[in-house]
Design an enzyme around this catalytic site. Sequence first.
Site, PDB file in Angstrom:
ATOM      1  N   THR A 134      42.523 -16.341 -45.647  1.00 24.96           N
ATOM      2  CA  THR A 134      42.663 -14.831 -45.255  1.00 24.96           C
ATOM      3  C   THR A 134      41.171 -14.302 -44.978  1.00 24.96           C
ATOM      4  OG1 THR A 134      42.986 -12.672 -46.348  1.00 24.96           O
ATOM      5  CG2 THR A 134      42.594 -14.582 -47.977  1.00 24.96           C
ATOM      6  N   ASP A 135      41.292 -13.310 -44.066  1.00 27.28           N
ATOM      7  CA  ASP A 135      40.188 -12.537 -43.753  1.00 27.28           C
ATOM      8  C   ASP A 135      39.860 -11.549 -45.058  1.00 27.28           C
ATOM      9  OD1 ASP A 135      42.165 -10.413 -43.865  1.00 27.28           O
ATOM     10  OD2 ASP A 135      41.485  -9.636 -41.968  1.00 27.28           O
ATOM     11  N   GLU A 136      40.613 -11.338 -46.267  1.00 29.58           N
ATOM     12  CA  GLU A 136      40.164 -10.738 -47.334  1.00 29.58           C
ATOM     13  C   GLU A 136      39.079 -11.428 -48.161  1.00 29.58           C
ATOM     14  OE1 GLU A 136      43.557  -8.794 -49.319  1.00 29.58           O
ATOM     15  OE2 GLU A 136      44.793  -9.264 -47.823  1.00 29.58           O
ATOM     16  N   TYR A 160      43.219 -11.536 -55.913  1.00 23.56           N
ATOM     17  CA  TYR A 160      43.685 -12.407 -54.778  1.00 23.56           C
ATOM     18  C   TYR A 160      42.680 -12.792 -54.032  1.00 23.56           C
ATOM     19  CZ  TYR A 160      45.635 -13.437 -50.420  1.00 23.56           C
ATOM     20  OH  TYR A 160      45.952 -13.986 -49.035  1.00 23.56           O
ATOM     21  N   LYS A 164      41.312 -16.834 -53.239  1.00 22.84           N
ATOM     22  CA  LYS A 164      41.301 -17.235 -52.080  1.00 22.84           C
ATOM     23  C   LYS A 164      39.904 -17.758 -51.686  1.00 22.84           C
ATOM     24  CE  LYS A 164      44.362 -18.100 -49.638  1.00 22.84           C
ATOM     25  NZ  LYS A 164      45.338 -19.316 -49.404  1.00 22.84           N
TER      26      LYS A 164
END
Length: 354
Positions: A134-136, A160, A164
């Site tokens: 993810t970009d997060e 989260y 990741k």
Amino acid sequence: MSRRLLVTGGAGFIGSNFVHYWCDNYPDDKVVVLDALTYAGNRANLSSLEAKKNFCFIKGDICNSSLVKQLLESEKIDTIAHFAAESHVDRSILGPGAFVQTNVVGTYTLLEAFRQYWLTQNQPGHYRFLHVSTDEVYGSLSPQDSPFTETTAYAPNSPYSASKAGSDHLVRAYFHTYELPTIITNCSNNYGPYQFPEKLIPLMCINALLGKPLPIYGDGKNVRDWLYVKDHCNALDIVINTGAVGETYNIGGNNEVENINLVHTLCQIIDKLAPDLPIKPSEKLITFIKDRPGHDRRYAIDATKIKNNLGWTPLVTVEEGLHLTVQWYLNHNQWWQLLLSQEYQDYYRQIYKK
Ligand code: NAD
Ligand code: TYD
């Protein structure tokens, strides 16, 4: 070249879209889905494939290393597409433990099993471990910041995104240390068919259809970059088939939108497409609520690398994608009604009672 894929998390939102995409485009490939069927996994997402001889579904946990090893060997897997994860930020705030277990320990388990198996097969050059991330992991941008590139430093803010990020680092280390043929993709927010109703777009869609409040966190000005899920699947196909091992590719929709504007657009589409809404216009249901703790302000992806190196660009505009998505939820009332279980109601109360 035909492939034999192990798709982890293939009964979830993006995983099931990917499995449908792959079976449609590569009917001769073998696709084995490994999914624990957590609250987010739904075997019904794959029901139209169950009878196919090149498809099989295994209910199991990616943390179960003997199961993973046995599957790799018995199915002669050459490609892992790894989607399985705990994926919702709000749930990670309520309970981070499951995120560390599945996202970090689970990814380690898969990597190590794949490494052992790849060694016993004499390290074939065409094997791939695609890690869908993810970009997060890059943290939060302010309005004037440039979008995330593949070299942006990691700065995850939620349990989260931190879990990741941990999994991304492990994948990177397995390439650098063991030369395992891994590739990482970091993608922006997806939307489309089969998305579980806890996420923004399906939640707003379903609540509007039920005449329930549309809860917007904070001032509604947080920005996300939205990508229609089929565009994501197409990017992953290109990465698996033509991406360079050891590389990271950012994937994004070039669609930065403030949450409040997205919800307004969604409401207008719902008003147009849904015949009998309990409350119309749906915008009347918009309700601002207390902000999410640690809420990232803005995500934006610079997808130049995948465009220039692999020739991928998104094809679906946000307007088109939202129309398709609203129509899908309207046509699949039974699918989402079944997900509004006691577990979902309990979760909903915990998050939105404030
Ligand atoms: P999802 O929550 O809809 O699906 C996750 C799937 O993984 C479910 O089917 C679940 O049953 C399965 N699963 C969970 N724990 C498992 C375990 N221990 N063993 C086996 N299976 C397990 O998630 P999603 O939105 O489809 O996201 C898929 C992947 O894409 C995730 O890795 C996520 O981080 C990443 N991603 C998602 C988005 C997005 O907008 N949804 C954006 C970028 C990246
Ligand atoms: P979400 O779909 O949870 O994705 P992520 O947090 O991983 O980006 O949320 C997208 C955006 O919408 C995010 O800024 C939080 C916001 N949001 C709301 O305002 N209300 C809601 O009920 C939800 C679920 C999200």
